[in-house]
Design a protein around this motif. Structure first.
Motif, mmCIF file in Angstrom:
data_model
loop_
_atom_site.group_PDB
_atom_site.id
_atom_site.type_symbol
_atom_site.label_atom_id
_atom_site.label_comp_id
_atom_site.label_asym_id
_atom_site.label_seq_id
_atom_site.Cartn_x
_atom_site.Cartn_y
_atom_site.Cartn_z
ATOM 1 N N ARG A 35 -4.506 59.328 25.472
ATOM 2 C CA ARG A 35 -4.364 60.559 24.697
ATOM 3 C C ARG A 35 -2.947 61.076 24.570
ATOM 4 O O ARG A 35 -2.643 61.763 23.593
ATOM 5 C CB ARG A 35 -5.221 61.653 25.326
ATOM 6 N N LEU A 36 -2.080 60.833 25.532
ATOM 7 C CA LEU A 36 -0.727 61.384 25.457
ATOM 8 C C LEU A 36 0.072 60.665 24.382
ATOM 9 O O LEU A 36 -0.176 59.500 24.078
ATOM 10 C CB LEU A 36 -0.040 61.309 26.816
ATOM 11 N N GLN A 37 1.055 61.369 23.813
ATOM 12 C CA GLN A 37 1.729 60.879 22.612
ATOM 13 C C GLN A 37 2.864 59.898 22.878
ATOM 14 O O GLN A 37 2.864 58.792 22.371
ATOM 15 C CB GLN A 37 2.261 62.075 21.813
ATOM 16 N N SER A 38 3.846 60.309 23.646
ATOM 17 C CA SER A 38 5.032 59.468 23.796
ATOM 18 C C SER A 38 4.911 58.550 25.012
ATOM 19 O O SER A 38 4.103 58.779 25.916
ATOM 20 C CB SER A 38 6.289 60.337 23.944
ATOM 21 N N PHE A 39 5.742 57.538 25.014
ATOM 22 C CA PHE A 39 5.746 56.593 26.128
ATOM 23 C C PHE A 39 6.051 57.289 27.444
ATOM 24 O O PHE A 39 5.438 57.018 28.465
ATOM 25 C CB PHE A 39 6.775 55.486 25.873
ATOM 26 N N TYR A 40 6.999 58.219 27.418
ATOM 27 C CA TYR A 40 7.433 58.890 28.640
ATOM 28 C C TYR A 40 6.346 59.794 29.209
ATOM 29 O O TYR A 40 6.267 59.993 30.414
ATOM 30 C CB TYR A 40 8.718 59.680 28.379
ATOM 31 N N GLU A 41 5.507 60.342 28.352
ATOM 32 C CA GLU A 41 4.357 61.110 28.828
ATOM 33 C C GLU A 41 3.269 60.181 29.356
ATOM 34 O O GLU A 41 2.607 60.483 30.336
ATOM 35 C CB GLU A 41 3.792 61.963 27.693
ATOM 36 N N ARG A 42 3.103 59.054 28.714
ATOM 37 C CA ARG A 42 2.027 58.137 29.074
ATOM 38 C C ARG A 42 2.194 57.477 30.435
ATOM 39 O O ARG A 42 1.208 57.122 31.067
ATOM 40 C CB ARG A 42 1.903 57.035 28.016
ATOM 41 N N VAL A 43 3.417 57.283 30.875
ATOM 42 C CA VAL A 43 3.585 56.570 32.142
ATOM 43 C C VAL A 43 3.189 57.405 33.348
ATOM 44 O O VAL A 43 2.857 56.852 34.392
ATOM 45 C CB VAL A 43 5.029 56.051 32.325
ATOM 46 N N HIS A 44 3.182 58.735 33.229
ATOM 47 C CA HIS A 44 2.870 59.563 34.389
ATOM 48 C C HIS A 44 1.384 59.613 34.711
ATOM 49 O O HIS A 44 1.005 59.589 35.879
ATOM 50 C CB HIS A 44 3.406 60.980 34.182
#
Length: 119
Positions: A35-44
């Motif tokens: 669901r998260l948009q950017s790669f940097y949000e997705r890794v967490h």
């Protein structure tokens, strides 16, 4: 008959709660990945889900096998140590590689490289 029938009800309830909570956290990490948009949000999201969820699932495993065998079983601690060490390290390496790529390509919204001190 297996040993699961001999587990006291309070211990079985604690094992079940830890197992379900760990599975829920792992599921939330997977949903966050999607669901998260950017790669940097997705890794967490998967990193937190795997770390916290793994700890709860391994806690339920320690409780189950310690109760079944009648002695403290700590084999799962080795799994926890390896996952606790490798998950954040791999996260940092992946993010640094993506950050270097984004800086090289000039992607918008990427913080610039800080200049080194000339002192």
């Amino acid at each position: 008959m297996n040993g699961a029938a001999s587990i006291p009800l309070p211990v079985a309830a604690l094992i079940g709660v830890c197992l379900v909570a760990g599975a829920f956290l792992a599921l939330m990490g997977a949903i966050g990945l999607v669901r998260l948009q950017s790669f940097y949000e997705r890794v967490h999201a998967p990193t937190l889900g795997s770390s916290l969820g793994m700890m709860l699932i391994l806690t339920s495993s320690v409780l189950y096998f310690s109760t079944i065998r009648g002695e403290l079983v700590l084999h799962e601690i080795l799994i926890a140590v390896f996952l606790t060490l490798t998950t954040p390290i791999s996260l940092m390496l992946i993010v640094r590689a993506a950050l270097a790529r984004d800086r090289r390509e000039g992607a918008p919204g990427v913080p610039p490289l800080e200049p080194e001190d000339a002192s």
